[in-house]
Scaffold this motif. Structure first.
Motif, PDB file in Angstrom:
ATOM      1  N   ALA A 430       0.835  -1.211   0.000  1.00 39.57           N
ATOM      2  CA  ALA A 430       0.000   0.000   0.000  1.00 39.57           C
ATOM      3  C   ALA A 430       0.861   1.249   0.000  1.00 39.57           C
ATOM      4  O   ALA A 430       0.563   2.233  -0.699  1.00 39.57           O
ATOM      5  N   LEU A 431       1.954   1.243   0.768  1.00 38.57           N
ATOM      6  CA  LEU A 431       2.853   2.404   0.826  1.00 38.57           C
ATOM      7  C   LEU A 431       3.426   2.711  -0.553  1.00 38.57           C
ATOM      8  O   LEU A 431       3.410   3.861  -1.011  1.00 38.57           O
ATOM      9  N   LEU A 432       3.909   1.694  -1.244  1.00 37.07           N
ATOM     10  CA  LEU A 432       4.480   1.888  -2.579  1.00 37.07           C
ATOM     11  C   LEU A 432       3.410   2.295  -3.584  1.00 37.07           C
ATOM     12  O   LEU A 432       3.607   3.219  -4.385  1.00 37.07           O
ATOM     13  N   SER A 433       2.265   1.637  -3.551  1.00 36.11           N
ATOM     14  CA  SER A 433       1.202   1.904  -4.534  1.00 36.11           C
ATOM     15  C   SER A 433       0.663   3.321  -4.397  1.00 36.11           C
ATOM     16  O   SER A 433       0.483   4.039  -5.398  1.00 36.11           O
ATOM     17  N   LEU A 434       0.393   3.726  -3.155  1.00 36.30           N
ATOM     18  CA  LEU A 434      -0.155   5.072  -2.939  1.00 36.30           C
ATOM     19  C   LEU A 434       0.874   6.152  -3.241  1.00 36.30           C
ATOM     20  O   LEU A 434       0.519   7.233  -3.737  1.00 36.30           O
ATOM     21  N   GLN A 435       2.140   5.883  -2.957  1.00 40.96           N
ATOM     22  CA  GLN A 435       3.203   6.824  -3.335  1.00 40.96           C
ATOM     23  C   GLN A 435       3.193   7.048  -4.838  1.00 40.96           C
ATOM     24  O   GLN A 435       3.221   8.178  -5.316  1.00 40.96           O
ATOM     25  N   MET A 436       3.201   5.958  -5.576  1.00 39.37           N
ATOM     26  CA  MET A 436       3.216   6.072  -7.035  1.00 39.37           C
ATOM     27  C   MET A 436       2.001   6.836  -7.541  1.00 39.37           C
ATOM     28  O   MET A 436       2.107   7.702  -8.417  1.00 39.37           O
ATOM     29  N   TYR A 437       0.848   6.537  -6.983  1.00 38.87           N
ATOM     30  CA  TYR A 437      -0.370   7.198  -7.453  1.00 38.87           C
ATOM     31  C   TYR A 437      -0.288   8.705  -7.237  1.00 38.87           C
ATOM     32  O   TYR A 437      -0.516   9.487  -8.173  1.00 38.87           O
ATOM     33  N   PHE A 438       0.011   9.120  -6.011  1.00 37.51           N
ATOM     34  CA  PHE A 438      -0.007  10.549  -5.702  1.00 37.51           C
ATOM     35  C   PHE A 438       1.131  11.303  -6.390  1.00 37.51           C
ATOM     36  O   PHE A 438       0.934  12.432  -6.861  1.00 37.51           O
ATOM     37  N   LEU A 439       2.309  10.702  -6.468  1.00 35.81           N
ATOM     38  CA  LEU A 439       3.428  11.392  -7.117  1.00 35.81           C
ATOM     39  C   LEU A 439       3.218  11.512  -8.621  1.00 35.81           C
ATOM     40  O   LEU A 439       3.469  12.569  -9.219  1.00 35.81           O
ATOM     41  N   TYR A 440       2.732  10.425  -9.248  1.00 33.07           N
ATOM     42  CA  TYR A 440       2.494  10.483 -10.690  1.00 33.07           C
ATOM     43  C   TYR A 440       1.259  11.316 -11.038  1.00 33.07           C
ATOM     44  O   TYR A 440       1.186  11.905 -12.118  1.00 33.07           O
ATOM     45  N   ARG A 441       0.326  11.377 -10.116  1.00 28.66           N
ATOM     46  CA  ARG A 441      -0.927  12.089 -10.386  1.00 28.66           C
ATOM     47  C   ARG A 441      -0.813  13.588 -10.135  1.00 28.66           C
ATOM     48  O   ARG A 441      -1.383  14.389 -10.883  1.00 28.66           O
ATOM     49  N   PHE A 442      -0.060  13.993  -9.129  1.00 28.75           N
ATOM     50  CA  PHE A 442      -0.092  15.392  -8.702  1.00 28.75           C
ATOM     51  C   PHE A 442       1.253  16.117  -8.832  1.00 28.75           C
ATOM     52  O   PHE A 442       1.377  17.238  -8.364  1.00 28.75           O
ATOM     53  N   THR A 443       2.248  15.501  -9.441  1.00 30.53           N
ATOM     54  CA  THR A 443       3.517  16.187  -9.699  1.00 30.53           C
ATOM     55  C   THR A 443       3.900  16.005 -11.156  1.00 30.53           C
ATOM     56  O   THR A 443       3.372  15.135 -11.844  1.00 30.53           O
ATOM     57  N   SER A 444       4.818  16.840 -11.606  1.00 30.21           N
ATOM     58  CA  SER A 444       5.324  16.725 -12.974  1.00 30.21           C
ATOM     59  C   SER A 444       6.528  15.778 -12.973  1.00 30.21           C
ATOM     60  O   SER A 444       7.652  16.186 -12.669  1.00 30.21           O
ATOM     61  N   ILE A 445       6.265  14.515 -13.268  1.00 33.78           N
ATOM     62  CA  ILE A 445       7.319  13.511 -13.217  1.00 33.78           C
ATOM     63  C   ILE A 445       8.439  13.833 -14.206  1.00 33.78           C
ATOM     64  O   ILE A 445       9.620  13.626 -13.919  1.00 33.78           O
ATOM     65  N   GLU A 446       8.073  14.379 -15.386  1.00 30.04           N
ATOM     66  CA  GLU A 446       9.093  14.686 -16.388  1.00 30.04           C
ATOM     67  C   GLU A 446      10.111  15.683 -15.837  1.00 30.04           C
ATOM     68  O   GLU A 446      11.326  15.510 -16.017  1.00 30.04           O
ATOM     69  N   ASN A 447       9.597  16.732 -15.154  1.00 30.81           N
ATOM     70  CA  ASN A 447      10.511  17.731 -14.598  1.00 30.81           C
ATOM     71  C   ASN A 447      11.378  17.144 -13.490  1.00 30.81           C
ATOM     72  O   ASN A 447      12.566  17.468 -13.375  1.00 30.81           O
ATOM     73  N   ILE A 448      10.773  16.295 -12.649  1.00 26.89           N
ATOM     74  CA  ILE A 448      11.543  15.675 -11.562  1.00 26.89           C
ATOM     75  C   ILE A 448      12.622  14.769 -12.136  1.00 26.89           C
ATOM     76  O   ILE A 448      13.784  14.805 -11.708  1.00 26.89           O
ATOM     77  N   VAL A 449      12.264  13.943 -13.127  1.00 24.68           N
ATOM     78  CA  VAL A 449      13.228  13.037 -13.752  1.00 24.68           C
ATOM     79  C   VAL A 449      14.364  13.826 -14.399  1.00 24.68           C
ATOM     80  O   VAL A 449      15.542  13.455 -14.287  1.00 24.68           O
ATOM     81  N   ASN A 450      14.022  14.927 -15.077  1.00 33.57           N
ATOM     82  CA  ASN A 450      15.052  15.749 -15.712  1.00 33.57           C
ATOM     83  C   ASN A 450      15.978  16.405 -14.694  1.00 33.57           C
ATOM     84  O   ASN A 450      17.134  16.720 -15.011  1.00 33.57           O
ATOM     85  N   SER A 451      15.454  16.632 -13.488  1.00 28.94           N
ATOM     86  CA  SER A 451      16.251  17.297 -12.457  1.00 28.94           C
ATOM     87  C   SER A 451      17.159  16.331 -11.705  1.00 28.94           C
ATOM     88  O   SER A 451      18.220  16.728 -11.234  1.00 28.94           O
ATOM     89  N   ILE A 452      16.743  15.068 -11.570  1.00 28.69           N
ATOM     90  CA  ILE A 452      17.541  14.097 -10.828  1.00 28.69           C
ATOM     91  C   ILE A 452      18.701  13.628 -11.715  1.00 28.69           C
ATOM     92  O   ILE A 452      18.476  13.078 -12.791  1.00 28.69           O
TER      93      ILE A 452
END
Length: 512
Positions: A430-452
């Motif tokens: 549940a911890l992993l699944s909900l993390q993925m849902y909220f991070l992918y749903r409410f943040t710009s993953i492309e920008n985060i990936v480009n920054s890391i």
């Protein structure tokens, strides 16, 4: 057992911090582009400098630093080891100045003055609006629209020309002298050549709503010249900087076409905007341009860089001279391989330079003095971004705990044989699944990936979340914790906040 758990947890956290520091240090020593070295301090002088000028000498350069009160003249060798030569006070800092190792020309209270380190100051002319000096040719213009040309600045022999409109710009190139006059009422500028008397080459218009920041003229070929206009267009309460150029020759009454120049960063292909303080240098294979630009990079971050490019065509492919993180401006090319500029820090500016020489590039593409400290500060600054992740984490932590304790309650009601072990596994999923849902749903993953810096694809981010979940539970499995009613709460809370700590380190610094 508890001490061992703390030890393993600290080992994992310190290992991640060590990796992040190493990654930040690699960013620190990385070159701004393949063509240019990292920034190198030029000298220890600091001040609120507004202008940077240079003049080649036999064994180096004379660099002039102009602030709003004085002119500081530096003598620098070819390795950019600089010493203060002299300081000139009480000059008009809004007018032009010129200095070499022994002589200076400047305007004080409307008087054009020649200053020599041995003989002192000599007044050349009064009521002078401004002047231009190239080599031995001194051109100055007065308030009554007179242009005076001295082939030897202290010579009594001079050429004098009278114009109907005020002079706004003058320069001499080889044996050619170019003058630009301005008719404010008609918003009309006129370019003249003074080689064989006054010859009108062409006229061009600039609207009163446009601010002409600077004019540049340089030679392209033996019979071809380029006029560059640095303009700021004001419309609708906002301003836009544009650079226009037109090619002309020495024939009379021409009608050259002005073209808006486009600037592109070679490495990223990004279009550069807000071009500031363009400066030109006549290289062996054609003119070079250096400028500063403040723009949004591919990560959406606002950055300020110095660039250098060959001045060819209407699209300028520019290479970065500086890296993001500080603001730089007022760049000038000392030669084809060296560019000097100001680094801004608060109200002060520091002289720095970069080189395209292969030896200097290799020498700066390594850990240098101050890099360890700079990397520490950079990483610490990034960690502050992680507090946003901590605030956001409540979005998945609370639902995860509800799922974990809800499943435990249901399994216990059902008299399930392995209630707490199963509920703990449900908690991790549940911890992993909900993390993925909220991070992918409410943040710009492309920008985060480009920054890391250590991932490049979106699926790498998902893998990072999986690794974080595994690492949060690894200490428990290493110590062979047996999940039971007595330690279920401890294990759930430990993995939840250990996971959050790992995400704070791996993702937090790059979430904004």
């Amino acid at each position: 057992m508890k001490n061992k758990l703390i030890f393993i947890s600290f080992f994992i956290v310190l290992s991640i911090i060590g990796y992040l520091y190493w990654s930040t240090l690699q960013e620190q020593i990385e070159l701004p582009s393949k063509q240019w070295s990292r920034s190198i301090p030029g000298d220890s002088i600091e001040g609120n400098f507004s202008k940077l000028q240079s003049l080649p000498e036999e064994n180096g350069y004379t660099i002039s630093l102009l602030d709003f009160k004085k002119l500081v003249v530096l003598s620098c060798d070819n390795d950019m080891k600089c010493e203060e030569n002299r300081t000139i006070e009480s000059l008009n800092t809004y007018k032009d100045s010129w200095s070499n190792q022994t002589d200076s020309y400047f305007i004080r209270d409307g008087t054009l003055i020649h200053s020599n380190v041995s003989s002192g100051e000599i007044e050349i002319a009064n009521n002078v609006v401004n002047f231009s000096k190239t080599g031995d040719t001194l051109v100055y213009w007065t308030e009554d629209h007179n242009i005076v040309v001295l082939n030897s600045p202290l010579s009594s022999e001079k050429q004098q020309f009278k114009f109907d409109e005020p002079v706004s710009y003058a320069t001499s190139l080889e044996n050619q002298i170019f003058i630009v006059t301005e008719n404010k009422e008609e918003e009309l500028y006129t370019l003249y050549n003074l080689a064989d008397g006054v010859s009108q080459l062409f006229q061009f218009n600039i609207s009163s709503q446009d601010i002409l920041s600077s004019i540049h003229i340089f030679q392209q070929t033996e019979d071809s010249y380029t006029l560059v206009l640095d303009k700021k267009i004001i419309a609708g309460g906002s301003s836009t900087k544009i650079i226009e150029s037109a090619t002309f020759d020495l024939s009379l009454n021409q009608s050259p076409t002005f073209t808006k120049l486009s600037f592109i960063e070679s490495q990223t292909g990004l279009k550069l905007k807000n071009i500031q303080f363009p400066s030109f240098y006549q290289g062996q294979h054609g003119p070079l341009i250096t400028f500063s630009s403040t723009f949004y990079d591919q990560f959406g971050e606002k950055v300020s860089k110095i660039f250098v490019a060959n001045f060819t065509g209407n699209t300028i492919q520019a290479n970065a001279v500086t890296k993001p993180g500080s603001r730089y401006e007022r760049s000038v090319l000392l030669n084809e391989q060296t560019v000097a500029y100001f680094k801004m820090k608060g109200a002060n500016r520091y002289l720095q330079y970069s080189s395209s020489d292969e030896v200097i590039k290799q020498d700066t593409n390594r850990i240098m003095e101050g890099d360890y400290k700079a990397a520490s500060y950079a990483l610490l600054t990034k960690f502050f971004n992680g507090f946003l992740l901590i605030l956001f984490s409540f979005a998945w932590i609370i639902p995860t705990l509800l799922v974990s304790y809800g499943s435990m309650f249901l399994l216990d009601k059902m008299k399930f044989a392995r209630t707490y072990q199963t509920a703990f596994i449900v908690h991790l999923i549940a911890l992993l699944s909900l993390q993925m849902y909220f991070l992918y749903r409410f943040t710009s993953i492309e920008n985060i990936v480009n920054s890391i810096p250590f991932i490049t694809e979106n699926w790498h981010f998902a893998l990072l979340l999986i690794i974080s979940s595994i690492l949060s539970a690894v200490p428990l499995f290493i110590l062979r914790y047996k999940i039971s009613e007595d330690n279920f709460n401890t294990c759930v809370l430990y993995t939840t906040f250990m996971n959050l700590g790992i995400l704070f380190l791996l993702i937090g610094p790059y979430i904004i």
